[in-house]
Design an enzyme around this catalytic site. Structure first.
Site, PDB file in Angstrom:
ATOM      1  N   LYS A 269      31.318  65.719  48.367  1.00 37.06           N
ATOM      2  CA  LYS A 269      32.731  66.018  48.541  1.00 37.06           C
ATOM      3  C   LYS A 269      32.950  66.837  49.810  1.00 37.06           C
ATOM      4  CE  LYS A 269      33.717  66.653  43.564  1.00 37.06           C
ATOM      5  NZ  LYS A 269      34.821  65.689  43.375  1.00 37.06           N
ATOM      6  N   GLU A 341      30.701  60.723  38.588  1.00 35.40           N
ATOM      7  CA  GLU A 341      29.585  61.039  37.677  1.00 35.40           C
ATOM      8  C   GLU A 341      30.016  61.328  36.250  1.00 35.40           C
ATOM      9  OE1 GLU A 341      31.523  64.602  37.796  1.00 35.40           O
ATOM     10  OE2 GLU A 341      31.088  63.336  39.525  1.00 35.40           O
ATOM     11  N   ARG A 343      32.030  59.892  34.159  1.00 37.49           N
ATOM     12  CA  ARG A 343      32.036  58.741  33.247  1.00 37.49           C
ATOM     13  C   ARG A 343      30.623  58.339  32.842  1.00 37.49           C
ATOM     14  NH1 ARG A 343      35.222  55.278  37.530  1.00 37.49           N
ATOM     15  NH2 ARG A 343      35.940  57.421  37.916  1.00 37.49           N
TER      16      ARG A 343
END
Length: 491
Positions: A269, A341, A343
């Protein structure tokens, strides 16, 4: 936590709070607001003085409106007029929140409540006072001042003790979820989270806990949890907690995403998006707090809670874009975005719940997608379910609790986006509708219980950028109040 008690007579009068409500314009007259008749008559002259102050201060009576009159040398020394709007629970919750913040310099206040006050008023006011007075600080310096105690003047104090106790428990569990979520990730490893819940559960008889570490997860095939947590020096965990009262007729499984910090993994990110990723376990915090609350309130419903806990880090052992992950139960996922990540860990927990626990209902909470905020803004969670009755019941509980959710569609046409050439599923479709496709991906792991499953994507409302009504800046504890309302009503 702020002390709140019901009394039939005031024991001290430092600050007296009198509620004010709007006047129906159809009733005529020049005034737009009036005092709410109190169940317990205030000291001589106070009512008349307050009644004269209402028009002088041009009060409208809207919920949360507040004005203070100083009375040097008199008792009470301060007279507070507090708008309570339409008199519903949400209005009293908002009024309580405003009062908690405006009275931070006071050690004690007394609120004169109306006659025939319904339980909803007591609950809303109590929750507003307790939740708005929450602060999270990690410092040895003295904290800001806070209101110390509140007396509620009512005609029959004993009639409201249970309602206050329920509101206190609800607020305490919401505050616990906020504490867990606000805690920096330098402290909040998966094991630390499990330890905090274990300590909290020790005070509540009837709770059973199991914590699986990396070895147990590997032996049982929880490939999604292991993959996401594989890049961190702090190994993943799966916390399973059960409240099973003898009189329970319904078994509910609650699942919460517990990513204790999310760098995005190899799909890293940008810094602004990473800064608040300590909140990426807010779903896990909500479901464990709600389960602790169910035990504290002795709710007659069986609740099993699963929180897959992992830290999504960047390292040589982190899972890669393009990896194929084998989940609990054998289903495989191809992932091209390691920042999707949550899920992956939820897929393991959902399959375990379906195959091993066989509950009547499954509800998962997850800070899953930024697309949720794009669609619904900062205060509203996205709700997905094929079960109309379940969706309606949860939405009713959310509304009663003063939180917000909106039901979203599960479009069958989008299922084709999940297709992979080398695995059973593609975990992170790129065609858009991010919150919907994430929910559709999770649905693939609900098996023959898909019609008894509900998903709440609550990333946006899990965090407040500033004080808003009963919310304090930081973690909101979103979902705890709603889940407790729902669990209390489950048949």
């Amino acid at each position: 936590m702020l002390a709140i008690r019901p009394l039939a007579e005031p024991e001290r009068l430092d600050v007296l709070v009198l509620p004010v409500r709007p006047i129906d314009p159809a009733a005529g007259g020049d005034a737009s607001a009036e005092l709410v008749p109190a169940a317990v008559t205030p000291p001589d002259g106070t009512t008349e003085e307050a009644a004269a102050l209402v028009p002088a201060a041009r009060l409208s009576g809207r919920a949360g409106e507040i004005t203070t009159q100083l009375r040097p040398g008199l008792s009470p020394g301060r007279l507070v007029l507090l708008g309570v709007g339409d008199g519903g629970e949400s209005s009293w919750r908002a009024a309580g929140a405003v009062l908690a913040r405006s009275a931070v310099d006071e050690t004690h206040i007394t609120i004169a409540l109306p006659a025939e006050v319904p339980p909803a008023v007591i609950r809303g006011l109590t929750e507003g006072l307790l939740l708005a007075s929450y602060r999270f600080r990690l410092t040895d310096a003295d904290g800001p001042p806070a209101l110390g105690s509140v007396d509620l003047l009512v005609a029959d104090p004993a009639a409201h003790e249970d309602t206050i106790a329920t509101a206190r428990t609800t607020a305490a569990m919401t505050r616990f979820a906020r504490d867990l979520t606000n805690t920096p990730s330098s402290v909040k490893t998966p094991q630390w989270f499990a330890d905090q819940v274990t300590t909290a559960a020790a005070d509540l008889p009837g709770l059973r806990l199991t914590v699986r570490g990396p070895a147990e997860l590997a032996a049982e095939g929880f490939g999604g949890i292991l993959a996401v947590g594989g890049g961190s020096a702090s190994g993943p965990r799966l916390l399973e907690m059960e409240w099973h009262p003898a009189d329970a007729r319904t078994h509910v499984v609650l699942i919460g995403k517990g990513i204790t910090f999310d760098t995005g993994g190899i799909s890293i990110k940008p810094v602004p998006a990473m800064k608040l990723m300590r909140k990426d376990m807010a779903g896990a915090a909500a479901v464990v707090a709600a389960t602790l609350g169910a035990a504290a309130l002795r709710l007659p419903v069986r609740v099993t809670t699963l929180t897959p806990l992992a830290e999504n880090m960047v390292s040589g052992s982190a899972f890669r874009p393009g990896d194929v992950i084998r989940h609990y139960g054998g289903t495989t996922s191809e992932t091209t975005n390691s920042d999707a990540e949550g899920r992956l860990v939820l897929a393991d927990a959902l399959t375990y719940a379906v195959r091993q626990l066989r509950p009547d209902l499954i509800v998962d909470l997850a800070t899953l997608t930024g697309a949720n905020a794009v669609a619904l803004g900062k205060r509203t969670a996205a709700l997905y379910s094929e079960n109309d009755d379940l969706a309606a019941d949860v939405l009713a509980a959310v509304e009663a609790a003063g939180e917000a959710a909106w039901r979203m569609p599960l479009h069958s046409d989008y299922v084709e986006y999940l297709g992979s050439e080398i695995a059973d599923l593609y975990s992170a479709p790129t065609q858009g509708a991010g919150s919907v496709t994430a929910a559709l991906y999770l649905r693939e792991f609900t098996g023959d219980l898909r019609d008894r499953w509900l998903h709440l994507d609550m990333s946006a409302p899990s965090w407040a950028d500033g004080d808003q009504a009963e919310l304090s800046r930081g973690a909101t504890g979103w979902g705890v109040r709603s889940l407790l309302r729902w669990l209390a009503a489950v048949d």
